[in-house]
Structures are given as C-alpha cells and as structure tokens.
Design an enzyme around this catalytic site. Structure first.
Site, mmCIF file in Angstrom:
data_model
loop_
_atom_site.group_PDB
_atom_site.id
_atom_site.type_symbol
_atom_site.label_atom_id
_atom_site.label_comp_id
_atom_site.label_asym_id
_atom_site.label_seq_id
_atom_site.Cartn_x
_atom_site.Cartn_y
_atom_site.Cartn_z
ATOM 1 C CB THR A 116 -0.627 0.253 1.386
ATOM 2 O OG1 THR A 116 -1.503 0.940 1.025
ATOM 3 C CG2 THR A 116 0.542 -0.218 2.197
ATOM 4 C CG ASP A 117 -1.476 4.756 -0.613
ATOM 5 O OD1 ASP A 117 -1.701 4.438 0.304
ATOM 6 O OD2 ASP A 117 -1.822 5.779 -1.785
ATOM 7 C CD GLU A 118 -3.175 3.594 4.251
ATOM 8 O OE1 GLU A 118 -3.417 3.335 5.459
ATOM 9 O OE2 GLU A 118 -4.497 3.741 3.772
ATOM 10 C CE LYS A 161 -0.054 -4.639 3.090
ATOM 11 N NZ LYS A 161 -0.097 -5.905 2.188
ATOM 12 C CE1 TYR A 173 -2.924 -2.492 5.832
ATOM 13 C CE2 TYR A 173 -3.235 -0.953 5.646
ATOM 14 C CZ TYR A 173 -3.504 -1.722 4.666
ATOM 15 O OH TYR A 173 -3.241 -1.273 3.636
HETATM 16 P P1 NAD Z 1 -9.740 -7.492 2.407
HETATM 17 O O1 NAD Z 1 -9.433 -7.008 3.505
HETATM 18 O O2 NAD Z 1 -10.724 -7.192 0.956
HETATM 19 O O3 NAD Z 1 -9.432 -9.272 1.955
HETATM 20 C C1 NAD Z 1 -7.986 -9.508 2.586
HETATM 21 C C2 NAD Z 1 -8.241 -10.745 2.294
HETATM 22 O O4 NAD Z 1 -7.811 -11.794 3.184
HETATM 23 C C3 NAD Z 1 -10.048 -12.029 3.073
HETATM 24 O O5 NAD Z 1 -10.344 -12.101 2.091
HETATM 25 C C4 NAD Z 1 -9.648 -12.512 4.367
HETATM 26 O O6 NAD Z 1 -10.384 -13.172 4.234
HETATM 27 C C5 NAD Z 1 -7.784 -13.011 3.620
HETATM 28 N N1 NAD Z 1 -7.576 -13.221 4.779
HETATM 29 C C6 NAD Z 1 -7.071 -12.113 5.670
HETATM 30 N N2 NAD Z 1 -5.794 -13.127 6.999
HETATM 31 C C7 NAD Z 1 -5.864 -13.999 6.826
HETATM 32 C C8 NAD Z 1 -4.880 -15.379 6.530
HETATM 33 N N3 NAD Z 1 -4.223 -15.166 8.056
HETATM 34 N N4 NAD Z 1 -4.831 -16.233 6.315
HETATM 35 C C9 NAD Z 1 -5.281 -15.903 4.552
HETATM 36 N N5 NAD Z 1 -5.973 -15.182 4.226
HETATM 37 C C10 NAD Z 1 -6.408 -14.437 4.859
HETATM 38 O O7 NAD Z 1 -8.428 -6.282 1.746
HETATM 39 P P2 NAD Z 1 -8.039 -5.818 0.172
HETATM 40 O O8 NAD Z 1 -8.630 -4.651 0.266
HETATM 41 O O9 NAD Z 1 -8.689 -7.119 -0.965
HETATM 42 O O10 NAD Z 1 -6.335 -5.800 0.129
HETATM 43 C C11 NAD Z 1 -5.914 -6.672 -0.233
HETATM 44 C C12 NAD Z 1 -4.238 -6.303 -0.442
HETATM 45 O O11 NAD Z 1 -3.654 -4.821 -0.752
HETATM 46 C C13 NAD Z 1 -3.667 -6.070 0.804
HETATM 47 O O12 NAD Z 1 -2.709 -6.768 1.666
HETATM 48 C C14 NAD Z 1 -4.025 -4.544 0.963
HETATM 49 O O13 NAD Z 1 -2.546 -4.304 2.000
HETATM 50 C C15 NAD Z 1 -3.503 -4.298 0.114
HETATM 51 N N6 NAD Z 1 -4.534 -3.096 -0.467
HETATM 52 C C16 NAD Z 1 -5.517 -2.640 -0.026
HETATM 53 C C17 NAD Z 1 -5.835 -1.182 -0.892
HETATM 54 C C18 NAD Z 1 -6.900 -0.506 -0.579
HETATM 55 O O14 NAD Z 1 -7.480 0.181 -1.387
HETATM 56 N N7 NAD Z 1 -7.967 -2.002 -0.163
HETATM 57 C C19 NAD Z 1 -4.794 -0.422 -1.810
HETATM 58 C C20 NAD Z 1 -3.657 -0.929 -1.529
HETATM 59 C C21 NAD Z 1 -2.971 -2.379 -1.144
HETATM 60 O O1 DAU Z 2 -4.455 4.045 0.223
HETATM 61 C C1 DAU Z 2 -4.318 2.800 0.642
HETATM 62 C C2 DAU Z 2 -5.590 2.225 1.571
HETATM 63 O O2 DAU Z 2 -6.476 2.738 1.559
HETATM 64 C C3 DAU Z 2 -5.736 0.583 1.423
HETATM 65 O O3 DAU Z 2 -3.857 0.084 2.219
HETATM 66 C C4 DAU Z 2 -5.835 -0.162 2.885
HETATM 67 O O4 DAU Z 2 -6.028 -0.721 3.021
HETATM 68 C C5 DAU Z 2 -7.181 0.738 2.132
HETATM 69 O O5 DAU Z 2 -8.691 0.437 3.511
HETATM 70 C C6 DAU Z 2 -7.888 1.842 2.516
HETATM 71 O O6 DAU Z 2 -7.428 2.964 3.436
HETATM 72 P P1 DAU Z 2 -7.896 4.017 4.025
HETATM 73 O O7 DAU Z 2 -7.587 4.400 5.299
HETATM 74 O O8 DAU Z 2 -7.530 5.098 2.985
HETATM 75 O O9 DAU Z 2 -9.552 3.845 3.859
HETATM 76 P P2 DAU Z 2 -10.568 4.266 4.889
HETATM 77 O O10 DAU Z 2 -12.137 3.869 3.005
HETATM 78 O O11 DAU Z 2 -10.940 3.564 5.249
HETATM 79 O O12 DAU Z 2 -10.910 5.726 4.124
HETATM 80 C C7 DAU Z 2 -10.703 7.059 3.114
HETATM 81 C C8 DAU Z 2 -10.716 8.373 3.720
HETATM 82 O O13 DAU Z 2 -12.301 8.422 4.531
HETATM 83 C C9 DAU Z 2 -9.461 8.340 4.956
HETATM 84 O O14 DAU Z 2 -9.674 9.718 5.036
HETATM 85 C C10 DAU Z 2 -10.655 8.146 5.951
HETATM 86 C C11 DAU Z 2 -12.164 8.657 6.083
HETATM 87 N N1 DAU Z 2 -13.554 7.907 6.482
HETATM 88 C C12 DAU Z 2 -13.031 6.896 6.773
HETATM 89 C C13 DAU Z 2 -14.543 5.971 7.148
HETATM 90 C C14 DAU Z 2 -14.479 4.539 6.889
HETATM 91 C C15 DAU Z 2 -14.098 8.760 6.877
HETATM 92 O O15 DAU Z 2 -14.187 10.160 6.602
HETATM 93 N N2 DAU Z 2 -15.669 8.241 7.420
HETATM 94 C C16 DAU Z 2 -15.515 7.564 7.432
HETATM 95 O O16 DAU Z 2 -16.650 6.482 8.350
#
Ligand code: NAD
Ligand code: DAU
Length: 351
Positions: free
Chosen positions: A132-134, A161, A157
């Site tokens: 992730t970019d975080e 990562k 988180y």
């Molecule tokens: P998600 O939470 O939707 O899915 C995570 C999946 O991993 C689920 O299917 C869960 O059952 C599985 N999982 C969790 N713990 C596990 C374990 N111990 N063993 C096996 N499986 C397990 O997550 P996502 O948003 O799809 O993110 C996927 C990946 O991409 C993560 O590594 C996250 O850090 C990265 N990522 C997410 C975003 C985003 O915006 N969602 C952006 C950049 C990177």
């Molecule tokens: O940047 C990549 C990341 O983006 C991934 O690595 C994470 O897995 C993914 O969850 C996401 O993280 P964020 O914290 O940016 O996403 P989230 O959807 O939780 O929140 C987006 C923005 O909205 C953030 O500034 C917090 C705000 N927010 C979020 C929620 C859930 C609110 O204002 N209200 C809310 O209820």
C-alpha cells in the site's frame, strides 16, 4: 493442466484478491490456488462465476499456518506467489493492532519461509508482495509518493504493511529470493467491504443513514478502480523487474468531502431522489486517531516501463461501482449482517 504456470494467490476471496484471481483464471496459461482464511472480509460469493473453472482451486486456511503453507508448496511446486492476504482496515488496526502484526507480518514471514525452503534458490520463481501507499506516511499539500520515498508509516496497519515489505526485500537480499513489490493507492469498486469509505457511503445512502465524515473531511485520497489495479498486478507479475518496486495509482486525488458530495449526487440520480437530499445525511464525526492527511501516488515508472494506464475515469468507475451495489442487494445484506453490525455500532457509537 500441464504447462500451466502454478500460482498461489493469498487473500483471493477478499476485495482486490477476487479481481486478481478472476483475471488470472481467465488466462488459461495459469493454474490458480487461492488460499484464504475467509475472515469477515473474505467471501466466496465474490468468485461464484469462476469457482468451477478447471484451472482454479480454493483452499480455506491461514497464511500463518506453517504446516499447511509448506504442504501446499510441497504438493504444488508453485511458480509464483501473489500475496494479498492481510488485515486491511485502518480503523480496525487502531483497536486491534496485534491481529495486524499476526496476519500481515507473521503471515508474510510464514509464506517467505516456505518459498525459501521449497524454491531453494531457483531463479525463475517469483514472490510478488502486494502493498500500500500508506507505508510512505502522510503528504502535506504538495508532492507525490515515488518508489524512492522513504518509509514513514503512521498507523498500526501501515506499520505492519511496511514491516512485511521490509521482510520481503530482506529475503531478496539475504536469501536471493526473487521478489517484486507494488504499492497502490486507495481502491474502489465491486466486492469492497462496506466498512471502507465508498461502499459504506453507498450502503448508508441506500438505507437513509448518516454519512460519517471524519474530522472536517479535508483529508485527501487517491482513488483507483479495482479492476485497473488487478490488471496492473498481472502486468507486473509477468513483466516487472525482479527486485523492483512499482507504485500503482491513477493520479486521481479527492478531498473526502468532495468525493462524498459527488457520490451523494450520483446516488440521488440513481434512486430518483430530489437533488441534494443525500447530502443532508452528511455528519461530521470525531476524527480518526493519527489520520493521515494526504496520499498521492506518482505512477510514472509503471506507465513508462510497462505501459500500464487506468482504463476508466473516476466518474465511470463510480457509476459502475454504484450500479454493482444496486444490483447486489443480497451481497450487501449478507456481509452487513451479524458480526459486521457489532463492529459498525461500536465504532460509530464512539465517533
Ligand atoms: P480485504 O480485507 O478485502 O481482503 C483480505 C483477504 O485476506 C480476505 O479474503 C481475508 O479472508 C483474507 N485473509 C485475512 N487474513 C488471512 C489469513 N491469516 N490467512 C489467509 N487469508 C487471510 O483486503 P483488500 O482491500 O482486498 O486488500 C488486499 C491487499 O491489498 C492487502 O494486502 C492490502 O494491504 C493491499 N492494498 C489494499 C488497498 C485498498 O485500497 N483496499 C490498496 C493498496 C493495497
Ligand atoms: O491507500 C491505500 C489504503 O486505502 C489501503 O492500504 C487500505 O487497505 C484501505 O483500507 C485504504 O485505507 P484508507 O484508510 O485510506 O481507506 P478508508 O476507506 O478507511 O478511508 C478513506 C478516507 O475516508 C480516510 O481519509 C478516512 C475517511 N473516512 C473513512 C471512513 C470509514 C471517513 O471520513 N469516514 C468513514 O466512515
């Protein structure tokens, strides 16, 4: 099945993982083993359309289970790993950091150890770690994250990562494990669990519930349609340079409040509401602890070196996303029942 590349995808029943599994399974050059624990975030409904494909296999299990992971490596002779399994929600990491260390750090190490042991220095294998970019921390008003930006994670988180990213690179350096890492911005699209901002808002607007905006809504996120991320992952898996890092993002920054208003207007149109009615649901609530101000990705390397670019604009992607949630009432109902509602009520009650 012979001749197919055998890939272990972890976390393939989750949001991004389900799209990644689908595009690899659609390419018959691959055989995909999807290892997923099916936590609250994993859902096999996300893969219903491909579950019977001959080049796909699902294994329910934990990436921290050394025995299971080793058994899978021994019996499959994987050519590569695409590692997505993780605890992914920042708010949950604030209340339960240890779970994030367990899955994101120990789980990644368990996979790395199995790859090291079973691949024995073979150069043609690939461990692809999805990150992730975080990990880069928080930007001020100016600038973009590049692949050279120093790590500065600020939430449990992102710290977990960042730690896993460091371990992957350490295995590359120390044990010569072939790896690649990508760091992506915020994804949105179908199958996104409705605890994250965009699907939470869609669900709440549908149910005429308040739209909780943390702080003043001025935090900025850089949004990418999930299928574009999945395409980038396949491209990097196939063409990325071993040992390199690629940033993935669509140069698409939005202040939370502007995004919420746009989404309200799209939803009013789709639901046939009077214009402006969903905006009345906006409620400013207590800010997230340590809330990162701004993320923004410079994805120039990926487009210059591998020719990737996003396929949809944000407006198109949001329309597709809203349509998907409108057409998938049952999915939304299923995932927002039971355990999730406990989380929702506890989390937002304290806001
Ligand atoms: P998600 O939470 O939707 O899915 C995570 C999946 O991993 C689920 O299917 C869960 O059952 C599985 N999982 C969790 N713990 C596990 C374990 N111990 N063993 C096996 N499986 C397990 O997550 P996502 O948003 O799809 O993110 C996927 C990946 O991409 C993560 O590594 C996250 O850090 C990265 N990522 C997410 C975003 C985003 O915006 N969602 C952006 C950049 C990177
Ligand atoms: O940047 C990549 C990341 O983006 C991934 O690595 C994470 O897995 C993914 O969850 C996401 O993280 P964020 O914290 O940016 O996403 P989230 O959807 O939780 O929140 C987006 C923005 O909205 C953030 O500034 C917090 C705000 N927010 C979020 C929620 C859930 C609110 O204002 N209200 C809310 O209820």
């Amino acid at each position: 099945m012979s001749g197919r590349k055998k890939i272990l995808v972890t976390g393939g029943a989750g949001f991004i993982g389900s799209h990644v599994v689908r595009i690899f399974v659609q390419d018959k050059a691959y055989h995909i083993t999807n290892l997923d624990k099916l936590t609250y975030a994993g859902n096999l409904e996300n893969l219903k359309d491909i579950e019977n494909e001959s080049n796909y296999e699902f294994v329910r299990g934990d990436i921290c289970d050394t025995q299971l992971v080793n058994k899978l490596f021994e019996s499959n002779n994987f050519d590569g790993v695409v590692h997505l399994a993780a605890e992914s929600h920042v708010d949950r990491s604030i209340t339960n950091p240890l779970e994030f260390v367990q899955t994101n750090v120990i789980g990644t190490l368990t996979l790395l150890e199995a790859a090291k042991k079973n691949w024995q220095g073979e150069k043609k294998k690939l461990f692809y770690h999805i990150s992730t970019d975080e990990v880069y921390g928080s930007l001020g008003e100016e600038g973009l994250f590049t692949e050279d930006t120093s790590y500065d994670p600020k939430s449990p988180y992102s710290a977990s990562k960042a730690s896993s990213d460091h371990f992957v690179r350490a295995y590359g350096n120390t044990y010569k494990l072939p790896f690649v890492v990508s760091n992506c911005s915020n994804n949105y699209g179908p199958n996104h669990f409705p605890e994250k901002l965009i699907p939470l808002l869609i669900n709440n607007i549908k149910n005429k519930k308040n739209l909780p905006i943390y702080g003043e809504g001025v935090n900025v996120r850089d949004w990418l349609y999930v299928e574009d991320h999945a395409e980038a992952i396949k491209l990097i898996f196939e063409k990325g340079k071993i040992g390199d890092t690629y940033n993935i993002g669509g140069f698409n920054e939005w202040r939370n409040i502007d995004l919420v208003e746009l989404l309200c207007d799209i939803m009013d149109r789709k639901l046939g509401n009077e214009k402006g009615s969903s905006r009345k649901l906006i409620a400013f609530v207590k800010d997230r602890a340590g809330h990162d101000l701004r993320y923004a990705i410079d994805a120039t390397k990926l487009s210059d070196e591998l020719g990737w670019k996003p396929s949809v604009t944000f407006e198109e992607g949001l329309e597709k996303t809203v349509d998907w949630y409108m057409d998938n009432e049952e999915w939304l109902k299923d995932v927002t029942s039971g355990e999730y509602m406990n989380y929702y009520n506890e989390h937002y009650a304290s806001s």
